[in-house]
Design an enzyme around this catalytic site. Structure first.
Site, mmCIF file in Angstrom:
data_model
loop_
_atom_site.group_PDB
_atom_site.id
_atom_site.type_symbol
_atom_site.label_atom_id
_atom_site.label_comp_id
_atom_site.label_asym_id
_atom_site.label_seq_id
_atom_site.Cartn_x
_atom_site.Cartn_y
_atom_site.Cartn_z
ATOM 1 N N HIS A 140 38.602 50.607 27.645
ATOM 2 C CA HIS A 140 37.651 50.252 28.703
ATOM 3 C C HIS A 140 36.235 50.706 28.314
ATOM 4 O O HIS A 140 35.279 49.966 28.481
ATOM 5 C CB HIS A 140 38.020 50.939 30.025
ATOM 6 C CG HIS A 140 39.298 50.473 30.654
ATOM 7 N ND1 HIS A 140 40.275 51.336 31.081
ATOM 8 C CD2 HIS A 140 39.751 49.228 30.956
ATOM 9 C CE1 HIS A 140 41.266 50.649 31.620
ATOM 10 N NE2 HIS A 140 40.990 49.374 31.550
ATOM 11 N N LYS A 188 50.398 47.337 43.381
ATOM 12 C CA LYS A 188 50.817 48.141 42.228
ATOM 13 C C LYS A 188 51.155 49.552 42.700
ATOM 14 O O LYS A 188 50.734 49.977 43.761
ATOM 15 C CB LYS A 188 49.704 48.177 41.186
ATOM 16 C CG LYS A 188 49.563 46.848 40.459
ATOM 17 C CD LYS A 188 48.737 47.034 39.198
ATOM 18 C CE LYS A 188 48.534 45.721 38.462
ATOM 19 N NZ LYS A 188 47.602 45.866 37.339
ATOM 20 N N ARG A 226 42.180 41.559 24.458
ATOM 21 C CA ARG A 226 42.773 42.337 23.368
ATOM 22 C C ARG A 226 43.513 41.452 22.388
ATOM 23 O O ARG A 226 43.442 41.627 21.189
ATOM 24 C CB ARG A 226 43.748 43.379 23.933
ATOM 25 C CG ARG A 226 43.036 44.528 24.583
ATOM 26 C CD ARG A 226 43.942 45.296 25.483
ATOM 27 N NE ARG A 226 44.239 44.513 26.675
ATOM 28 C CZ ARG A 226 44.788 44.998 27.764
ATOM 29 N NH1 ARG A 226 45.146 46.260 27.818
ATOM 30 N NH2 ARG A 226 44.999 44.244 28.821
ATOM 31 N N SER A 231 46.301 50.829 29.914
ATOM 32 C CA SER A 231 46.558 51.970 30.794
ATOM 33 C C SER A 231 48.064 52.191 30.926
ATOM 34 O O SER A 231 48.537 53.339 30.898
ATOM 35 C CB SER A 231 45.966 51.724 32.189
ATOM 36 O OG SER A 231 44.581 51.527 32.093
HETATM 37 P P1 ADP Z 1 43.523 44.660 35.279
HETATM 38 O O1 ADP Z 1 44.703 45.140 36.092
HETATM 39 O O2 ADP Z 1 42.490 43.923 36.055
HETATM 40 O O3 ADP Z 1 43.880 43.950 33.993
HETATM 41 P P2 ADP Z 1 42.810 46.881 33.583
HETATM 42 O O4 ADP Z 1 42.279 48.210 33.993
HETATM 43 O O5 ADP Z 1 44.130 46.840 32.908
HETATM 44 O O6 ADP Z 1 42.790 46.015 34.900
HETATM 45 O O7 ADP Z 1 41.770 46.142 32.656
HETATM 46 C C1 ADP Z 1 40.450 45.910 33.064
HETATM 47 C C2 ADP Z 1 39.735 45.097 31.989
HETATM 48 O O8 ADP Z 1 39.627 45.878 30.799
HETATM 49 C C3 ADP Z 1 40.473 43.823 31.570
HETATM 50 O O9 ADP Z 1 39.531 42.819 31.285
HETATM 51 C C4 ADP Z 1 41.198 44.218 30.326
HETATM 52 O O10 ADP Z 1 41.421 43.101 29.489
HETATM 53 C C5 ADP Z 1 40.187 45.173 29.714
HETATM 54 N N1 ADP Z 1 40.840 46.112 28.824
HETATM 55 C C6 ADP Z 1 41.854 46.959 29.103
HETATM 56 N N2 ADP Z 1 42.192 47.673 28.008
HETATM 57 C C7 ADP Z 1 41.365 47.263 27.016
HETATM 58 C C8 ADP Z 1 41.228 47.614 25.638
HETATM 59 N N3 ADP Z 1 42.015 48.493 25.050
HETATM 60 N N4 ADP Z 1 40.269 46.998 24.926
HETATM 61 C C9 ADP Z 1 39.486 46.067 25.529
HETATM 62 N N5 ADP Z 1 39.569 45.673 26.813
HETATM 63 C C10 ADP Z 1 40.494 46.269 27.551
#
Ligand code: ADP
Length: 165
Positions: A17, A41, A94, A132
Site C-alpha cells: 500500500h 468482512k 499486482r 493484507s
Molecule cells: P480492497 O479490499 O479494496 O482490495 P486492500 O486494502 O486489499 O483493499 O487494497 C487496497 C488497494 O491497494 C487495492 O487497489 C489493491 O490492489 C492495492 N494493493 C494491495 N496490496 C498491494 C501491493 N502489495 N502492491 C500494490 N498494490 C496493492
C-alpha cells in the site's frame, strides 16, 4: 488542485500500500487514504485502529509536496470520491488476477460518477505478492513478515494476537 482518493480495506496497511501511495504522490496535490468500513468482512483491526496505524506511519513516507490525509467511509466509493471533490480513484494492480475485478469496479464507478477516473498503478515487484490477507495468515502461523509491513503495524499485530488489543 488535483485530489485523489486511495480506497481500500487496509486491514492492515502493508508496504505494498505504501509503495502505491509513494508512486501516486507525484501525480496529485492531495491523496486521501480512504479506509472502507466494510461490514461483511471479519477484520483483524477496527476501522479506527486501521486509520490510527496509517496516520502513525504516513509521516515516514516521502511524498514531496503531495499532502496525505486519512479518512474512513462506508457505502459507495464513487459517492465518497464525489464528496471529497476528488478527480481520481487510485488502485494498485499486482497481477493479472487483480485486473478483472478492478476493471469491473472501475467501469461501474465510472458509470456512477463519470467525472472521476480510476488510475491504476503497477505494484513494485518486491511487493507484488503482498496482500493484507497473506500477511495476517503468515503472521498468525508464526512466519516472518518483516520488510513487507511497517514495523509499527507488525507490533500492533503482535499485541493483537497476544493480548487481543
Ligand atoms: P480492497 O479490499 O479494496 O482490495 P486492500 O486494502 O486489499 O483493499 O487494497 C487496497 C488497494 O491497494 C487495492 O487497489 C489493491 O490492489 C492495492 N494493493 C494491495 N496490496 C498491494 C501491493 N502489495 N502492491 C500494490 N498494490 C496493492
Amino acid at each position: 488542485m488535483r485530489r485523489a482518493i486511495f480506497p481500500g480495506s487496509f486491514d492492515p496497511l502493508t508496504n505494498g500500500h505504501l509503495d502505491i501511495i509513494k508512486r501516486s504522490s507525484p501525480l496529485f496535490d492531495e491523496i486521501v487514504i480512504a479506509v472502507l468500513n466494510n461490514a461483511d468482512k471479519n477484520p483483524m483491526f477496527s476501522v479506527e485502529e486501521r486509520c490510527e496505524m496509517i496516520r502513525e506511519v504516513l509521516p515516514l513516507v516521502e511524498t514531496g509536496t503531495c499532502r496525505l490525509m486519512v479518512d474512513s467511509f462506508s457505502g459507495l466509493t464513487a459517492d465518497f470520491a464525489r464528496q471529497m471533490k476528488a478527480t481520481a480513484i487510485v488502485r494498485g494492480i499486482r497481477a493479472v488476477s487483480d485486473y478483472e475485478y478492478e476493471l469491473r469496479m472501475a467501469l461501474m464507478n465510472r458509470r456512477l460518477e463519470p467525472t472521476i477516473e480510476t488510475v491504476f498503478l503497477m505494484a513494485g515487484e518486491e511487493y507484488s505478492y503482498v496482500s493484507s490477507t497473506l500477511m495476517k495468515q503468515v503472521f498468525q502461523l508464526g512466519g516472518r513478515v518483516e520488510g513487507l509491513i511497517p514495523e509499527l503495524v507488525e507490533d500492533r499485530m503482535r499485541r493483537k494476537t497476544e493480548n487481543g488489543v
